[in-house]
Design a protein around this motif. Structure first.
Motif, PDB file in Angstrom:
ATOM      1  N   LYS A 344      66.512 -37.073  15.824  1.00  0.00           N
ATOM      2  CA  LYS A 344      67.734 -36.707  16.606  1.00  0.00           C
ATOM      3  C   LYS A 344      68.900 -36.671  15.406  1.00  0.00           C
ATOM      4  N   ASN A 345      68.997 -37.448  14.382  1.00  0.00           N
ATOM      5  CA  ASN A 345      69.976 -37.426  13.549  1.00  0.00           C
ATOM      6  C   ASN A 345      69.646 -36.630  12.322  1.00  0.00           C
ATOM      7  N   VAL A 346      69.977 -35.715  12.017  1.00  0.00           N
ATOM      8  CA  VAL A 346      69.629 -34.730  10.781  1.00  0.00           C
ATOM      9  C   VAL A 346      70.022 -35.570   9.409  1.00  0.00           C
ATOM     10  N   VAL A 347      71.147 -36.106   9.452  1.00  0.00           N
ATOM     11  CA  VAL A 347      71.613 -36.711   8.287  1.00  0.00           C
ATOM     12  C   VAL A 347      70.792 -37.903   8.000  1.00  0.00           C
ATOM     13  N   ARG A 348      70.388 -38.834   9.002  1.00  0.00           N
ATOM     14  CA  ARG A 348      69.873 -40.139   8.692  1.00  0.00           C
ATOM     15  C   ARG A 348      68.398 -39.436   8.538  1.00  0.00           C
ATOM     16  N   ALA A 349      67.792 -38.777   9.155  1.00  0.00           N
ATOM     17  CA  ALA A 349      66.443 -38.278   8.807  1.00  0.00           C
ATOM     18  C   ALA A 349      66.507 -37.910   7.266  1.00  0.00           C
ATOM     19  N   ALA A 350      67.347 -36.879   6.699  1.00  0.00           N
ATOM     20  CA  ALA A 350      67.337 -36.590   5.397  1.00  0.00           C
ATOM     21  C   ALA A 350      67.320 -37.657   4.457  1.00  0.00           C
ATOM     22  N   SER A 351      67.874 -39.014   4.793  1.00  0.00           N
ATOM     23  CA  SER A 351      68.088 -40.094   3.923  1.00  0.00           C
ATOM     24  C   SER A 351      66.709 -40.824   3.772  1.00  0.00           C
ATOM     25  N   LEU A 352      65.448 -40.427   4.536  1.00  0.00           N
ATOM     26  CA  LEU A 352      64.466 -41.223   4.441  1.00  0.00           C
ATOM     27  C   LEU A 352      63.566 -40.908   3.188  1.00  0.00           C
ATOM     28  N   MET A 379      62.404 -30.869  13.730  1.00  0.00           N
ATOM     29  CA  MET A 379      61.541 -31.124  13.065  1.00  0.00           C
ATOM     30  C   MET A 379      61.747 -30.463  11.558  1.00  0.00           C
ATOM     31  N   LYS A 380      61.981 -29.221  11.616  1.00  0.00           N
ATOM     32  CA  LYS A 380      62.022 -28.138  10.395  1.00  0.00           C
ATOM     33  C   LYS A 380      63.125 -28.776   9.642  1.00  0.00           C
ATOM     34  N   ALA A 381      64.251 -29.400  10.241  1.00  0.00           N
ATOM     35  CA  ALA A 381      65.216 -30.069   9.282  1.00  0.00           C
ATOM     36  C   ALA A 381      64.850 -31.236   8.366  1.00  0.00           C
ATOM     37  N   LEU A 383      61.587 -31.828   7.977  1.00  0.00           N
ATOM     38  CA  LEU A 383      60.597 -31.525   6.662  1.00  0.00           C
ATOM     39  C   LEU A 383      61.281 -31.090   5.394  1.00  0.00           C
ATOM     40  N   SER A 384      62.279 -29.937   5.945  1.00  0.00           N
ATOM     41  CA  SER A 384      63.099 -29.490   4.691  1.00  0.00           C
ATOM     42  C   SER A 384      63.654 -30.428   3.844  1.00  0.00           C
ATOM     43  N   SER A 385      64.037 -31.335   4.515  1.00  0.00           N
ATOM     44  CA  SER A 385      65.282 -32.136   3.663  1.00  0.00           C
ATOM     45  C   SER A 385      64.350 -33.434   2.924  1.00  0.00           C
ATOM     46  N   THR A 386      62.810 -33.598   3.323  1.00  0.00           N
ATOM     47  CA  THR A 386      62.148 -34.461   2.741  1.00  0.00           C
ATOM     48  C   THR A 386      61.080 -34.094   1.780  1.00  0.00           C
ATOM     49  N   GLY A 387      61.216 -32.584   1.407  1.00  0.00           N
ATOM     50  CA  GLY A 387      60.428 -32.349   0.220  1.00  0.00           C
ATOM     51  C   GLY A 387      59.376 -31.010   0.553  1.00  0.00           C
ATOM     52  N   TYR A 388      59.264 -30.533   1.773  1.00  0.00           N
ATOM     53  CA  TYR A 388      58.658 -29.425   1.840  1.00  0.00           C
ATOM     54  C   TYR A 388      59.218 -28.124   1.515  1.00  0.00           C
ATOM     55  N   SER A 389      58.742 -27.390   0.504  1.00  0.00           N
ATOM     56  CA  SER A 389      59.242 -26.216   0.193  1.00  0.00           C
ATOM     57  C   SER A 389      58.746 -24.938   1.007  1.00  0.00           C
ATOM     58  N   SER A 390      57.623 -25.051   1.949  1.00  0.00           N
ATOM     59  CA  SER A 390      57.305 -24.005   2.418  1.00  0.00           C
ATOM     60  C   SER A 390      56.824 -24.400   3.820  1.00  0.00           C
ATOM     61  N   ILE A 391      57.271 -24.125   5.026  1.00  0.00           N
ATOM     62  CA  ILE A 391      57.027 -24.688   6.418  1.00  0.00           C
ATOM     63  C   ILE A 391      56.456 -23.370   7.203  1.00  0.00           C
ATOM     64  N   VAL A 392      55.016 -23.090   7.585  1.00  0.00           N
ATOM     65  CA  VAL A 392      54.710 -22.222   8.277  1.00  0.00           C
ATOM     66  C   VAL A 392      54.771 -22.758   9.935  1.00  0.00           C
ATOM     67  N   GLY A 393      55.139 -22.016  10.868  1.00  0.00           N
ATOM     68  CA  GLY A 393      55.440 -22.084  12.212  1.00  0.00           C
ATOM     69  C   GLY A 393      54.762 -21.004  12.758  1.00  0.00           C
ATOM     70  N   ASP A 394      54.922 -21.135  14.241  1.00  0.00           N
ATOM     71  CA  ASP A 394      54.445 -20.253  15.325  1.00  0.00           C
ATOM     72  C   ASP A 394      54.656 -18.789  14.826  1.00  0.00           C
ATOM     73  N   LYS A 395      56.227 -18.415  14.403  1.00  0.00           N
ATOM     74  CA  LYS A 395      56.595 -17.298  14.395  1.00  0.00           C
ATOM     75  C   LYS A 395      56.171 -16.539  12.967  1.00  0.00           C
ATOM     76  N   ASP A 396      55.337 -17.173  12.295  1.00  0.00           N
ATOM     77  CA  ASP A 396      54.545 -16.718  11.088  1.00  0.00           C
ATOM     78  C   ASP A 396      53.498 -16.197  11.514  1.00  0.00           C
ATOM     79  N   PHE A 397      52.953 -16.066  12.775  1.00  0.00           N
ATOM     80  CA  PHE A 397      51.591 -15.366  13.142  1.00  0.00           C
ATOM     81  C   PHE A 397      51.858 -14.414  14.231  1.00  0.00           C
ATOM     82  N   PRO A 398      51.101 -13.483  14.261  1.00  0.00           N
ATOM     83  CA  PRO A 398      51.171 -12.463  15.094  1.00  0.00           C
ATOM     84  C   PRO A 398      51.279 -12.946  16.536  1.00  0.00           C
TER      85      PRO A 398
END
Length: 616
Positions: A344-352, A379-381, A383-398
């Motif tokens: 819920k807290n992007v700042v706290r999540a990014a510190s993990l 979730m994207k925030a 994942l991005s802040s904890t090291g994933y350089s690429s995140i594939v989600g539903d909008k990346d599919f037809p």
């Protein structure tokens, strides 16, 4: 006029209490499969136990009518006050109906009373917030909502009657009338507060038995929602059971290194110190789907994988109860919290700390695949802040592949991953995390059941099992299998079967590690939880895991063996010396065995977790 106004308030108050009382047996009747064990007397006990909370909630809802009638003493148009009162009655009827229906519909899936969690989910993704609900349930829920709102509105208007009019005689006594109504308004704060005792009304006030489902039936859903909203961000002062020094001492004693037997040495788990790692997070799976683990014969493919060239941890536990708690437990070694979510807290999540950031420093590239919306629950925030350089989600599919309420089914998801990884020239090791979704409620998959009587959840789990098994088989057939490590773990406790009424039984989930790079195999009985995955991976690769404060290497015989887990109102701790389940709302152990200090250790763990979270 005063006595008629007072009688109006008393009738309205009593009518609201009656509504809340009736809602309890309705809640149990709709969820009758969860209350099939309840005796007729239990239904009456539920109503009695919940009555103080219903009186409190009725007090809250009656304050505004009191204020309206006080205003009526001083205006010459009672019809205006009457109309305002009718509008107010309609509004609270809508609120009561909405909370009752949402609470009743969500309880079988979540196992706890209504709180602010649905609001958090709705704010992050309105579409996915309702994805667990089938179209039929939504239609029925909408119809029931309108009917229930109409019935409650008519009932409360009937009970209230007409707002008393004024007269010259009554005007001469308006000061007295106002005083009496002010006193009556003040008296409402007695049930609101819960009486004259030191403790004010709280969720534990409705708890009367060791059966938590009966306790939950007694809890007023609107009170639960309000309580959650007013306590959600109070983590700085929440769960303080001991002084800081005593809490640290208890926590340290729980994490004291073990002196292993001279023959018990840490195995060399890998034949390749930098293998490709596939971490597959299985939506809602549990031990109860694996025949070899004492469950049903549903996850047949994964059961076969687990008993091949693999490590199977059969005394493993889910950290928490929802995906937004389970993901940080798996990827950051950070335990799920019973009253909030670190996401819920992007700042706290990014510190993990995170597995991805740890592996990136070791030369890995990290990617995340999910068939759903990665924006859901922030979730994207995270994942991005904890090291994933690429995140594939539903909008990346037809669009034609987004056939699930959650997005893309697991079959197309794994096909996409295979297409992207097979033409691979290995220059750097890769860390790929895959989150499945087809086995999430409402369990709608495009697959025929294995037999005509197979329930929808079984079909959905069997479908995901076949997709994951096929994927692992394709990896095993590739030239890179010798450089591959596959880790499979559920995201949280299982969604099937629903008739479990034991917190630890719900939390039992498998951890399966396989792959051509794995040098050891067999059944491992070590006690552990999702938070231990991070340190275990670090240990296998020879990396530093000191940033994972709550994680332990399951393959290191010198590390302590225990599992801490939480639900909305309870925490549990399992060690080789015993176990305890502690009810946070009732303030007492539900079950304890073995080591008499385990309850204090469990509470010190929770206190340490919340102090760590508040410092981020």
């Amino acid at each position: 006029m005063a006595h008629r106004s007072i009688m109006l308030i008393i009738r309205l108050y009593a009518a609201i209490v009656a509504v809340w009382m009736v809602m309890k047996p309705l809640f149990m009747a709709v969820n009758r499969t969860l209350y099939s064990h309840a005796a007729p007397l239990d239904w009456l006990r539920v109503i009695k136990a919940g009555l103080p909370m219903d009186l409190s909630m009725a007090g809250y809802l009656t304050v505004i009518p009191c204020l309206l009638l006080i205003a009526a003493q001083w205006v010459s148009h009672p019809r205006v006050i009457s109309r305002v009162l009718k509008i107010y009655i309609f509004i609270i009827s809508v609120i009561i109906s909405a909370t009752v229906i949402v609470d009743t519909m969500l309880y079988p899936y979540w196992g706890f009373k209504l709180d602010t969690t649905p609001i958090f989910y709705f704010m992050s993704s309105p579409r996915l917030a309702f994805a667990s609900v089938t179209t039929g349930q939504a239609v029925i829920g909408g119809i029931v909502f309108m009917v229930l709102t109409a019935c409650i509105t008519l009932w409360l208007n009937f009970a209230a009657g007409r707002v008393p009019g004024d007269s010259m005689a009554e005007k001469r006594h308006k000061a007295v009338s106002t005083t009496l109504l002010v006193v009556l308004t003040g008296l409402l704060f007695i049930p609101i507060r819960g009486g004259f005792t030191v403790a004010t009304m709280n969720l534990s006030s409705a708890y009367f038995t060791d059966d938590n489902r009966l306790n939950h039936a007694a809890v007023n859903p609107l009170f639960s929602l309000m309580y959650s909203a007013t306590h959600a961000d109070n983590i700085d002062n929440e769960f303080i059971f001991f002084s800081d020094a005593d809490a640290a001492k208890l926590f340290d004693s729980l994490n004291k290194p073990v002196i292993p037997d001279s023959t018990d040495v840490k195995p060399n788990a890998l034949s390749n110190r930098r293998p490709d790692i596939y971490l597959i997070i299985l939506e809602s799976f549990s031990n109860h789907l694996f025949k070899s683990l004492g469950g049903k014969d549903i996850a047949q493919g994964l059961d076969s994988i687990a008993h091949g060239n693999a490590l199977l941890f059969d005394n493993f536990h889910a950290s928490s109860f929802r995906t937004d708690r389970g993901i940080p437990a798996i990827l950051s070694g950070y335990p799920g919290q019973p009253t909030t979510s670190v996401m819920k807290n992007v700042v706290r999540a990014a510190s993990l700390p995170s597995i991805a950031s740890m592996l990136n420093k070791a030369g890995y590239t990290s990617r995340y695949y999910y068939g759903g919306d990665p924006d859901f629950t922030n979730m994207k925030a995270y994942l991005s802040s904890t090291g994933y350089s690429s995140i594939v989600g539903d909008k990346d599919f037809p669009i034609k592949q987004r056939l699930s309420k959650w997005g893309v089914h697991d079959g197309p998801l794994f096909e996409r991953i295979l297409e992207e990884i097979e033409p691979y020239n290995r220059t750097t090791p890769r860390f790929i995390t895959i989150q499945t979704s087809s086995s999430h409620e409402p369990f709608d998959v495009d697959r025929a059941p294995r037999n005509a009587d197979e329930p929808k959840p079984v079909t959905a789990f069997a479908y995901t099992d076949s997709c994951v098994t096929s994927f692992v088989d394709r990896l095993a057939a590739s030239p890179d299998w010798a450089n591959t490590l596959v880790i499979l773990v559920p995201d949280h406790y299982g969604a099937y079967p629903r008739d479990l009424n034991d917190l630890r039984a719900e939390r039992r989930v498998p951890l399966i590690i396989t792959g051509g790079a794995l040098a050891i195999s067999g059944l491992n009985h070590s006690i552990g939880s999702q938070t231990d995955i991070a340190a275990t991976i670090a240990g296998m690769l020879g990396l530093d895991a000191s940033s994972f404060k709550f994680s332990h290497d399951l393959l290191d015989p010198a590390t302590p063996r225990y599992a801490f887990y939480s639900s909305k109102g309870q925490i549990g701790l399992v060690t080789p010396g015993g176990e305890t389940i502690y009810d946070l709302e009732a303030g007492r152990p539900v079950r304890t065995s073995g080591d008499p200090t385990l309850t204090d250790k469990a509470r010190s763990y929770l206190q340490t977790l919340y102090r760590d979270l508040s410092s981020r």
